[in-house]
Structures are given as C-alpha cells and as structure tokens.
Design a protein around this motif. Structure first.
Motif, PDB file in Angstrom:
ATOM      1  N   CYS A   5       0.836  -1.211   0.000  1.00 46.17           N
ATOM      2  CA  CYS A   5       0.000   0.000   0.000  1.00 46.17           C
ATOM      3  C   CYS A   5       0.867   1.255   0.000  1.00 46.17           C
ATOM      4  CB  CYS A   5      -0.907   0.007   1.229  1.00 46.17           C
ATOM      5  SG  CYS A   5      -2.272  -1.184   1.164  1.00 46.17           S
ATOM      6  N   ARG A   6       1.909   1.260   0.809  1.00 47.17           N
ATOM      7  CA  ARG A   6       2.780   2.432   0.898  1.00 47.17           C
ATOM      8  C   ARG A   6       3.425   2.745  -0.455  1.00 47.17           C
ATOM      9  NH1 ARG A   6       5.898   5.455   4.578  1.00 47.17           N
ATOM     10  NH2 ARG A   6       7.891   6.116   3.699  1.00 47.17           N
ATOM     11  N   PRO A   9      -0.787   7.249  -2.894  1.00 45.31           N
ATOM     12  CA  PRO A   9      -0.202   8.516  -2.433  1.00 45.31           C
ATOM     13  C   PRO A   9      -0.287   8.625  -0.915  1.00 45.31           C
ATOM     14  CG  PRO A   9      -2.351   8.891  -3.435  1.00 45.31           C
ATOM     15  CD  PRO A   9      -1.997   7.458  -3.704  1.00 45.31           C
ATOM     16  N   LYS A  10       0.485   9.540  -0.354  1.00 37.64           N
ATOM     17  CA  LYS A  10       0.599   9.657   1.102  1.00 37.64           C
ATOM     18  C   LYS A  10      -0.738   9.866   1.813  1.00 37.64           C
ATOM     19  CE  LYS A  10       3.356  11.916   4.677  1.00 37.64           C
ATOM     20  NZ  LYS A  10       4.436  12.892   4.950  1.00 37.64           N
ATOM     21  N   PRO A  11      -1.639  10.762   1.335  1.00 37.72           N
ATOM     22  CA  PRO A  11      -2.918  10.938   2.037  1.00 37.72           C
ATOM     23  C   PRO A  11      -3.725   9.647   2.138  1.00 37.72           C
ATOM     24  CG  PRO A  11      -2.554  12.730   0.488  1.00 37.72           C
ATOM     25  CD  PRO A  11      -1.508  11.710   0.209  1.00 37.72           C
ATOM     26  N   VAL A  12      -3.737   8.873   1.054  1.00 35.40           N
ATOM     27  CA  VAL A  12      -4.474   7.601   1.070  1.00 35.40           C
ATOM     28  C   VAL A  12      -3.834   6.634   2.061  1.00 35.40           C
ATOM     29  CG1 VAL A  12      -5.156   5.584  -0.298  1.00 35.40           C
ATOM     30  CG2 VAL A  12      -5.248   7.874  -1.304  1.00 35.40           C
ATOM     31  N   ASN A  13      -2.516   6.592   2.087  1.00 38.73           N
ATOM     32  CA  ASN A  13      -1.828   5.711   3.027  1.00 38.73           C
ATOM     33  C   ASN A  13      -2.107   6.068   4.472  1.00 38.73           C
ATOM     34  OD1 ASN A  13      -0.151   3.544   1.845  1.00 38.73           O
ATOM     35  ND2 ASN A  13       0.747   5.212   0.659  1.00 38.73           N
ATOM     36  N   ILE A  14      -2.227   7.349   4.745  1.00 43.57           N
ATOM     37  CA  ILE A  14      -2.534   7.773   6.120  1.00 43.57           C
ATOM     38  C   ILE A  14      -3.913   7.271   6.527  1.00 43.57           C
ATOM     39  CG2 ILE A  14      -3.041   9.776   7.573  1.00 43.57           C
ATOM     40  CD1 ILE A  14      -0.812  11.260   6.097  1.00 43.57           C
ATOM     41  N   LEU A  71      -4.598   4.585   9.494  1.00 45.83           N
ATOM     42  CA  LEU A  71      -5.492   4.877  10.616  1.00 45.83           C
ATOM     43  C   LEU A  71      -6.591   3.823  10.731  1.00 45.83           C
ATOM     44  CD1 LEU A  71      -5.848   8.769  10.297  1.00 45.83           C
ATOM     45  CD2 LEU A  71      -4.595   7.488  12.051  1.00 45.83           C
ATOM     46  N   ALA A  72      -7.118   3.379   9.576  1.00 47.77           N
ATOM     47  CA  ALA A  72      -8.135   2.327   9.601  1.00 47.77           C
ATOM     48  C   ALA A  72      -7.564   1.036  10.187  1.00 47.77           C
ATOM     49  CB  ALA A  72      -8.674   2.081   8.196  1.00 47.77           C
ATOM     50  N   PHE A  98       3.588   0.817   6.792  1.00 43.98           N
ATOM     51  CA  PHE A  98       3.006   2.085   6.361  1.00 43.98           C
ATOM     52  C   PHE A  98       3.911   3.280   6.648  1.00 43.98           C
ATOM     53  CE2 PHE A  98      -1.239  -0.015   6.324  1.00 43.98           C
ATOM     54  CZ  PHE A  98      -1.656   0.420   5.077  1.00 43.98           C
ATOM     55  N   LEU A  99       4.547   3.281   7.828  1.00 45.08           N
ATOM     56  CA  LEU A  99       5.265   4.474   8.280  1.00 45.08           C
ATOM     57  C   LEU A  99       6.780   4.336   8.250  1.00 45.08           C
ATOM     58  CD1 LEU A  99       3.082   5.355  11.407  1.00 45.08           C
ATOM     59  CD2 LEU A  99       2.737   6.070   9.038  1.00 45.08           C
ATOM     60  N   HIS A 100       7.272   3.108   8.064  1.00 40.35           N
ATOM     61  CA  HIS A 100       8.709   2.845   8.219  1.00 40.35           C
ATOM     62  C   HIS A 100       9.168   3.279   9.614  1.00 40.35           C
ATOM     63  CE1 HIS A 100       9.934   2.559   3.679  1.00 40.35           C
ATOM     64  NE2 HIS A 100       9.050   1.661   4.046  1.00 40.35           N
ATOM     65  N   LEU A 101       8.221   3.245  10.558  1.00 45.52           N
ATOM     66  CA  LEU A 101       8.517   3.647  11.930  1.00 45.52           C
ATOM     67  C   LEU A 101       8.736   2.399  12.761  1.00 45.52           C
ATOM     68  CD1 LEU A 101       8.671   5.830  14.139  1.00 45.52           C
ATOM     69  CD2 LEU A 101       6.189   5.614  14.411  1.00 45.52           C
ATOM     70  N   ARG A 102       9.903   2.288  13.333  1.00 48.07           N
ATOM     71  CA  ARG A 102      10.238   1.110  14.122  1.00 48.07           C
ATOM     72  C   ARG A 102      10.488   1.522  15.568  1.00 48.07           C
ATOM     73  NH1 ARG A 102      13.412   0.855   9.436  1.00 48.07           N
ATOM     74  NH2 ARG A 102      12.515  -0.573   7.902  1.00 48.07           N
ATOM     75  N   ILE A 103       9.609   1.065  16.442  1.00 42.69           N
ATOM     76  CA  ILE A 103       9.777   1.318  17.868  1.00 42.69           C
ATOM     77  C   ILE A 103       9.921  -0.031  18.552  1.00 42.69           C
ATOM     78  CG2 ILE A 103       8.450   3.455  17.774  1.00 42.69           C
ATOM     79  CD1 ILE A 103       6.093   1.983  18.978  1.00 42.69           C
ATOM     80  N   PRO A 104      10.495  -0.071  19.747  1.00 43.29           N
ATOM     81  CA  PRO A 104      10.657  -1.353  20.439  1.00 43.29           C
ATOM     82  C   PRO A 104       9.330  -2.096  20.582  1.00 43.29           C
ATOM     83  CG  PRO A 104      11.876   0.376  21.565  1.00 43.29           C
ATOM     84  CD  PRO A 104      11.065   1.056  20.509  1.00 43.29           C
TER      85      PRO A 104
END
Length: 451
Positions: free
Chosen positions: A109-110, A114-119, A123-124, A348-354
C-alpha cells in the motif's frame, strides 16, 4: 524479453532498492527442505496459517457467536460458514501477495498509493488493531474473573503484562512462537469438542442452520449480529499479518520457488481455517443447543454463559472448560495482534519502535475504555462493548480487502502468480458483499436512531 515482460516475476523487488524485508531478521528464517518427502515440506510451511486462524476464534467471536446462538438458534450458522469461506479466499490472496512480491500488504500500500491515502489506510488499520485488542482485553479479563475471581477492572490491567510473554517468545525464534500458538489452539479445540459432545445437538438442526435464510438480512438485530460475526471472523489485520509471516519461510526466491511456496502456504491456511470454522460453529451450536433450546434467548454476556452451562447441562466441568478455552483464546490473540501491529506500523510508516513499547501503547489504548465501561456499567457494559468492537472490525474490512484484491489482480505487480480471472471475480464479489452488508447496517443504525 525480460522475465518481467514474460510475466514470470513481479515488478516489485528488494534487491538494490533499499527496502527492508518484512519482519526484518525473521524473514526467511525458517528452513525449507529443497527435496525429499512432500510431508517434510508441508511441515516446514506449517505454522503461519495457524497463527492467522487465532484471529478467527478470539474472544470477539465468542460474544457474537453466543449472542447469535442464544437469540436465533442455528440460523446464523450459515453466516459463520460464509464468513469462513470468505476468510479462506482472502487469506490465500494475502499469502499469494507476500510470496509473489516480497512485500506485505502494508508495504504494498505504501508503495502504490499517495501519502494521504496511506494515512487513511494506516489509521483504519490501527483502529482495527485497537478493536481487536479491546476484545482480547475483555475476554482475558472475563476468563481471569471466572477462573480465579479476579475483578474485571484488575483483570483488564493485568493483561498489559502479556507484553513480556510475547517478547520472550519472539526472542526464541519464529518456530517457538508458532508452537506456542498451536498448543493453545489445541486446548481450545479440545475444550469445545467436549462441550459439543455434552450439549448433544441434533444433527438435523445443525445441517439446517448451514442453509442461508432470509431472516438474517430482514431482521435488523440478526443482521447486526451477522455483521459482527463477519467482522469477528474475517479480520482486517490478519490480511496484513499473513502477507508478512509467510515470508518467514526460506523458500527459493525465484518463480518456481514462489509458485511452490504459494501452494504450501494456501494449504496450511485452509486447513487451519477449517479448525477455526469448527470452533466458531461449536460456540454457536453449544449456545443454540444449551440456551436457545431451553428458553434462555437473552444470553449476550460470556459470564452468563459460564454460569448457566454447568447447571443446564448437568455437568460441573462444562463451565470450567469454557473458561479455560476463553483464557487460551485471549492469551493466544495477544501474540498475533502484537505482530500485526508491528507489521502495519513498519509497513506504512517505516517507523520502528521497540516491541514492548508498541505493545504497551496499543494495550493501554484498549484497557482505558474497558476499565471505564466496567466501572460505569459493569459486566453488561463490557458485553455490549465486545460485540460493538466486532462491528467496528467489520467496518474496517473494505480498507484492507480492496487494496489486497487490486494488487493480486495486477500482473505488473504479481507476475506469473497473478490471480486467474475466476479468482479475481470471486474476490471482488466478496469485497462487494462486505460493502453492501456494511452499508445496510449503517442505514439501519441511523434509521433506528432517528426513529
């Protein structure tokens, strides 16, 4: 002519594009024998399907199945069958996407939207994870209360501790995670197998329940529960989960290796989801045979079912088996929800937290409403919250199903593993059914509020 032009390989690649494989170091971590008996290859692929099946028999299913069985007898068995068949098709597509492209659904999906659709999609997904976690918190808290007398509020808070269990299992490798899940699934299966025998339902009534009836659609209350069953059975976050964890197998990343992997992965998930069908049907059949048949048509709470099972059946162990299975279901679901949350956030975010931080955040969000509702309205409030959480899950389904079906139908992305025309038509039909049911539920809900 290139391989891609010939349709033998997908357009998406990891090599040289700087992307990180789904689940990082766990990707391709489980060995797969290149030759030998087919049974060895089957066992190598055995596991992801059972982890996915956990979401199809979590505490949210219990609430909807109990309510459906006690109110409408065997009528909603057809909905369980339909939703399970939908699940088998959709999970097969999710596995196909992951194996063919080397992307999980969130990563796909990412890269496509586009970015707005991915957001919006992210969130869903997060809302679906919270709704699922809500069901796990309530189910586990109720099980702790029934077995050990722990107050619901305290039980809900205790569920935050399960983050350490998940972390311990993940450190021991993906196979250890799968083994833990399968053991608890066996516990659930055995508990309900015994309860089915004790309830002694009429085979004729069961078979009749699998035949679709118009009352499911024309009765708003039945439709509400039916959509809750679909939401509890076809779990949106499971599509993201499955597209990722099938890649933990070290199959050859070439056209032939991928084609073989799809075959084994689909077989694994289909068998596992048939187990889920048995458990869901067993819950509803038990409710119909024990409660509906004896005039207890208002059973909406798990606690009510627990209190009545043994007296009505005349067997003291019935209620205990029920509570043990519920606890196993709640604990098991925490494992898959944690993994799904990690996959969705990273994809989606490429955000990696513990992992522990991610788990505590999602579990904390789920605990707050459970504690608040329990304090204000007691057990009845948590029962309604549990069913509502499953309807919320159903509302999130289109946000996962539509992108999935679109991707697997695109030869440019899937290469030789693109879905055949008949399967694409079937998948779009399933997406259409889900959308129509959701729209009808919304219309009935607003019409009822206006009236």
């Amino acid at each position: 002519m290139s391989n891609e032009a010939a349709g033998s390989a997908p357009a998406w690649r990891f090599e040289g594009d700087g992307s990180r494989p789904s689940l990082g170091s766990m990707n391709a971590s489980v060995p797969v024998p290149a030759a030998g008996l087919w049974l060895r290859r089957f066992f190598a692929f055995l596991g992801p399907g059972y982890m996915v099946s956990v979401g199809y028999m979590d505490p949210g299913n219990w609430a909807t199945d109990l309510a459906g069985g006690s109110k409408f007898g065997y009528t909603l068995l057809s909905v369980i069958l339909l939703s399970n068949l939908m699940a088998i098709v959709l999970q097969a597509l999710a596995a196909r996407l992951g194996i063919a492209t080397g992307r999980d659904l969130a990563q796909a999906c990412r890269e496509h939207y586009p970015k707005p659709v991915n957001i919006v999609l992210w969130l869903a997904c997060e809302l679906a994870i919270i709704a699922c976690d809500l069901a796990e918190v309530i189910g586990t808290a109720i099980a702790l209360n029934l077995l050990f007398g722990i107050p619901l509020v305290l039980g809900a808070i205790i569920t935050a501790v399960d983050v350490f269990l998940v972390l311990l299992l993940m450190r021991r490798g993906f196979r250890a995670l799968e083994a833990f899940v399968i053991v608890l699934l066996v516990v659930i299966f055995v508990c309900f197998g015994i309860q089915m025998v004790l309830a002694a339902p009429a085979i004729r009534d069961i078979l009749g329940g699998f035949v679709p009836q118009s009352a499911v659609v024309t009765n708003p209350e039945a439709l509400y529960i039916a959509i809750g069953i679909i939401g509890a059975t076809v779990m949106p976050h499971n599509l993201y989960l499955h597209s990722s964890i099938v890649q933990t197998r070290a199959y050859a990343r070439d056209p032939e290796g991928r084609r073989s992997a799809v075959k084994w992965a689909v077989g694994d998930s289909t068998i596992a989801l048939m187990l889920a069908l048995f458990v869901n049907a067993a819950i509803l059949i038990t409710a119909a045979a024990v409660f509906h048949r004896n005039g207890h048509t208002d059973i909406e709470e798990i606690g009510q079912a627990y209190q009545l099972l043994s007296p009505v059946l005349g067997v003291g162990i019935a209620s205990t088996l029920f509570a043990v299975a519920l606890l196993a279901s709640g604990v098991n679901s925490t494992v898959t929800a944690t993994l799904a949350g990690q996959i969705i956030m990273e994809g989606f975010l490429h955000l990696r937290i513990p992992d522990w931080a991610r788990r505590l955040i999602t579990r904390g969000i789920a605990i707050v409403p459970v504690v608040a509702v329990t304090a204000l309205y007691g057990e009845q409030g948590t029962a309604k919250l549990l069913v509502f959480s499953q309807v919320v899950l159903s509302m999130q389904l289109p946000f996962a199903v539509i992108p999935l079906v679109r991707f697997v139908s695109d030869r440019r992305k899937m290469g030789a593993l693109v879905t055949p025309a008949w399967l694409s038509i079937l998948a779009w039909a399933i997406a259409g059914v889900i959308l129509v049911l959701n729209v009808k539920l919304l219309i009935d809900t607003f019409a009822g509020a206006a009236g």
